[in-house]
Design a protein around this motif. Structure first.
Motif, PDB file in Angstrom:
ATOM      1  N   UNK A 268      22.942  46.172  29.622  1.00 41.38           N
ATOM      2  CA  UNK A 268      23.464  46.912  30.720  1.00 41.38           C
ATOM      3  C   UNK A 268      24.795  46.864  30.640  1.00 41.38           C
ATOM      4  N   UNK A 269      25.317  47.619  30.226  1.00 42.06           N
ATOM      5  CA  UNK A 269      26.988  47.601  30.800  1.00 42.06           C
ATOM      6  C   UNK A 269      27.657  47.541  32.545  1.00 42.06           C
ATOM      7  N   UNK A 270      26.746  48.189  32.615  1.00 43.60           N
ATOM      8  CA  UNK A 270      27.401  48.300  34.404  1.00 43.60           C
ATOM      9  C   UNK A 270      27.046  46.898  34.624  1.00 43.60           C
ATOM     10  N   UNK A 271      26.562  46.068  34.430  1.00 47.68           N
ATOM     11  CA  UNK A 271      26.328  44.484  34.540  1.00 47.68           C
ATOM     12  C   UNK A 271      27.433  43.962  33.672  1.00 47.68           C
ATOM     13  N   UNK A 272      27.136  43.961  33.460  1.00 48.38           N
ATOM     14  CA  UNK A 272      28.520  43.869  31.733  1.00 48.38           C
ATOM     15  C   UNK A 272      30.135  44.055  32.794  1.00 48.38           C
ATOM     16  N   UNK A 273      30.133  45.322  33.524  1.00 49.64           N
ATOM     17  CA  UNK A 273      31.617  46.094  33.785  1.00 49.64           C
ATOM     18  C   UNK A 273      31.867  44.950  34.749  1.00 49.64           C
ATOM     19  N   UNK A 274      31.184  44.726  35.959  1.00 51.70           N
ATOM     20  CA  UNK A 274      31.348  43.890  36.898  1.00 51.70           C
ATOM     21  C   UNK A 274      31.542  42.740  36.967  1.00 51.70           C
ATOM     22  N   UNK A 275      30.851  42.467  36.298  1.00 50.97           N
ATOM     23  CA  UNK A 275      30.698  40.274  35.569  1.00 50.97           C
ATOM     24  C   UNK A 275      31.392  39.905  35.500  1.00 50.97           C
ATOM     25  N   UNK A 276      32.477  40.770  34.247  1.00 48.38           N
ATOM     26  CA  UNK A 276      33.800  40.705  33.294  1.00 48.38           C
ATOM     27  C   UNK A 276      35.223  41.004  34.670  1.00 48.38           C
ATOM     28  N   UNK A 277      34.478  42.046  35.348  1.00 47.06           N
ATOM     29  CA  UNK A 277      35.883  42.663  36.208  1.00 47.06           C
ATOM     30  C   UNK A 277      35.917  41.028  37.424  1.00 47.06           C
ATOM     31  N   UNK A 278      34.716  40.476  37.826  1.00 49.44           N
ATOM     32  CA  UNK A 278      34.431  39.685  38.667  1.00 49.44           C
ATOM     33  C   UNK A 278      35.758  38.527  38.561  1.00 49.44           C
ATOM     34  N   UNK A 279      35.706  38.186  37.322  1.00 50.51           N
ATOM     35  CA  UNK A 279      35.970  37.306  36.526  1.00 50.51           C
ATOM     36  C   UNK A 279      37.691  37.220  36.319  1.00 50.51           C
ATOM     37  N   UNK A 280      38.028  38.737  36.835  1.00 46.92           N
ATOM     38  CA  UNK A 280      39.354  39.120  35.662  1.00 46.92           C
ATOM     39  C   UNK A 280      40.195  38.660  37.608  1.00 46.92           C
ATOM     40  N   UNK A 281      39.256  39.014  38.740  1.00 48.14           N
ATOM     41  CA  UNK A 281      40.326  39.359  39.948  1.00 48.14           C
ATOM     42  C   UNK A 281      40.159  38.156  40.275  1.00 48.14           C
ATOM     43  N   UNK A 282      39.166  36.951  39.835  1.00 48.00           N
ATOM     44  CA  UNK A 282      39.258  35.611  40.208  1.00 48.00           C
ATOM     45  C   UNK A 282      40.539  34.902  39.548  1.00 48.00           C
ATOM     46  N   UNK A 283      40.690  35.211  38.210  1.00 48.07           N
ATOM     47  CA  UNK A 283      41.762  34.829  37.989  1.00 48.07           C
ATOM     48  C   UNK A 283      43.444  35.489  38.292  1.00 48.07           C
ATOM     49  N   UNK A 284      43.347  36.875  38.764  1.00 46.82           N
ATOM     50  CA  UNK A 284      44.626  37.045  38.674  1.00 46.82           C
ATOM     51  C   UNK A 284      45.038  36.449  40.021  1.00 46.82           C
ATOM     52  N   UNK A 285      43.963  36.761  40.756  1.00 46.58           N
ATOM     53  CA  UNK A 285      44.691  36.004  42.310  1.00 46.58           C
ATOM     54  C   UNK A 285      44.731  33.728  42.484  1.00 46.58           C
ATOM     55  N   UNK A 286      44.378  33.247  40.845  1.00 47.44           N
ATOM     56  CA  UNK A 286      44.277  31.753  40.847  1.00 47.44           C
ATOM     57  C   UNK A 286      45.647  31.604  40.602  1.00 47.44           C
ATOM     58  N   UNK A 287      46.945  33.150  39.599  1.00 48.24           N
ATOM     59  CA  UNK A 287      47.463  32.407  38.780  1.00 48.24           C
ATOM     60  C   UNK A 287      49.450  32.338  39.563  1.00 48.24           C
ATOM     61  N   UNK A 288      49.242  32.567  40.751  1.00 50.85           N
ATOM     62  CA  UNK A 288      50.759  31.482  41.165  1.00 50.85           C
ATOM     63  C   UNK A 288      50.639  30.955  41.890  1.00 50.85           C
ATOM     64  N   UNK A 289      49.171  30.163  41.902  1.00 45.97           N
ATOM     65  CA  UNK A 289      48.698  28.888  42.582  1.00 45.97           C
ATOM     66  C   UNK A 289      48.390  28.032  41.171  1.00 45.97           C
ATOM     67  N   UNK A 290      48.755  28.019  40.414  1.00 49.31           N
ATOM     68  CA  UNK A 290      48.562  27.311  39.221  1.00 49.31           C
ATOM     69  C   UNK A 290      50.669  27.080  39.702  1.00 49.31           C
ATOM     70  N   UNK A 291      50.565  25.338  39.242  1.00 43.87           N
ATOM     71  CA  UNK A 291      52.227  24.476  39.205  1.00 43.87           C
ATOM     72  C   UNK A 291      51.835  23.728  37.817  1.00 43.87           C
ATOM     73  N   UNK A 292      51.654  23.952  36.517  1.00 53.57           N
ATOM     74  CA  UNK A 292      51.532  22.543  35.803  1.00 53.57           C
ATOM     75  C   UNK A 292      51.609  24.158  34.271  1.00 53.57           C
TER      76      UNK A 292
END
Length: 401
Positions: A268-292
């Motif tokens: 189901x492509x729609x399910x994969x689309x939403x799952x991939x987007x969720x991973x991407x959004x979480x990663x983008x949120x945490x980028x400026x919090x990385x300090x090493x």
């Protein structure tokens, strides 16, 4: 599958994108040395996306009528010239102009290569074929920053751009000498660009695909152009480390393209689309919090995983629409216009956010925007499919080339 045309396309795209990837960790540094602000950094990327975006649908539609080789050759030659011009830029204005010119070349490379793969893919295997082209794209961009960081540290900024020129001219010669003159085309029945665009905007499924493409590249500027600026403030940081962080994301993406392409063909492509987007959004949120360095690599690996889920899904959707309705080149041109619009919008918003509300807030705003827009896209795709838009209307089919 791996016939002469596809092998040549994949190799040329890999070499060209390797050349482009080389400059990723050093172009923002060169721009800041010329006095670029956060807004100017965004504008340098936005200029590239603007010219590329406006030309991609035109090039795609014309390639359906005239064949694709000439466009691919011209685009690679322009990329080579850009590598020679950037070291001689004397101001931010010069960089913006050169990037506008580079966008002209970009409009003739990746969309045309994707149209080749879309044309060659048997029905039901679109995700796999688009995944192969994506491997070339991400391997090139992923390996490029490592070489760029190395050359920058060893021989200075200018050497990086000259290496880009050499690689792109090599890819130009590869296509010129090894690619067949054209693929089968049908000029008599090919639908014009504006007619096809109007048909696309009437279909919820197609609009949803384009919105998803737009949304999932909003983070391109924050994750690429701002990373060297963030890491430059860390004690002991080097250009090579910046390149390794960027490479970790793109190589993770490349490694997973083919298996996730096969998954997209049978899931189901729609399910994969939403799952991939969720991973991407979480990663983008945490980028400026990385300090090493290690923390940033881990965050970018997770970002690459999310993108690896998304890209074959969106590529397969576009290939299906191109085959059954709009023509491969036309659909890929408009599909990549949506990407350019996303990069342009993300560049402007991220640059303004950086100047006025700060780095962390810029990433948070981008993360939320990606998630909300992708959920809207998923709803449109699903509702369009429920309304029967996946059924083939033979009166609307534009012959492929």
């Amino acid at each position: 599958m791996f016939n002469r045309i596809l092998i040549t396309v994949v190799l040329s795209v890999f070499i060209a994108l390797l050349g482009v990837g080389i400059i990723i960790p050093v172009l923002p540094v060169l721009a800041t040395k010329l006095g670029a602000s956060g807004f100017a950094l965004g504008l340098i990327t936005a200029a590239f996306s603007l010219s590329r975006g406006l030309l991609q649908p035109v090039v795609g539609n014309l390639s359906d009528r005239w064949g694709r080789k000439g466009f691919l050759v011209a685009g690679l030659f322009i990329y080579g010239l850009v590598g020679l011009l950037i070291p001689h830029a004397g101001s931010v204005v010069h960089l913006v102009g050169i990037r506008l010119f580079q966008g002209v070349g970009a409009a003739m490379i990746v969309p045309v290569a994707m149209a080749y793969a879309s044309f060659l893919a048997p029905p039901g295997q679109e995700g796999r074929y688009m995944g192969v082209v994506n491997i070339a794209i991400f391997c090139g961009i992923g390996c490029g920053p490592i070489l760029g960081g190395f050359f920058s540290d060893a021989w200075g900024l200018a050497s990086v751009f000259y290496m880009m020129a050499a690689l792109c001219f090599f890819a130009f010669l590869l296509v010129l000498t090894n690619m067949p003159a054209c693929c089968p085309i049908d000029r008599q029945q090919q639908t014009g660009l504006l007619v096809n665009v109007r048909l696309m905007l009437k279909r919820r499924r197609t609009v949803g695909i384009l919105i998803a493409r737009f949304a999932t590249v909003l983070m391109m500027v924050p994750t690429m152009a701002f990373l060297p600026v963030m890491m430059a403030g860390w004690p002991g940081s080097s250009g090579l480390q910046t390149g390794l962080v960027i490479a970790s994301r793109t190589l993770m993406n490349a490694l997973l393209q083919y298996p996730f392409g096969k998954l997209a063909d049978r899931s189901d492509k729609v399910v994969l689309l939403v799952c991939g987007c969720l991973c991407m959004s979480v990663a983008v949120f945490f980028i400026p919090l990385a300090t090493s360095f290690g923390g940033m690599v881990a965050t970018y690996l997770f970002l690459g995983f999310g993108e690896a889920v998304l890209w074959p899904v969106l590529g397969a959707y576009a290939a299906e629409e191109g085959r059954t309705r709009f023509g491969h080149g036309t659909m890929m041109g408009v599909f990549n216009l949506a990407m350019s619009a996303g990069v342009f919008t993300g560049a402007v918003l991220a640059g303004v956010s950086l100047d006025f509300i700060g780095m962390r807030q810029a990433f948070s705003f981008t993360s939320l925007s990606i998630m909300l827009l992708t959920l809207m896209a998923a709803f449109l795709i699903r509702s369009g499919e429920a309304a029967g838009e996946t059924k083939v209307d033979h009166h609307q089919i534009a012959p492929s080339s």
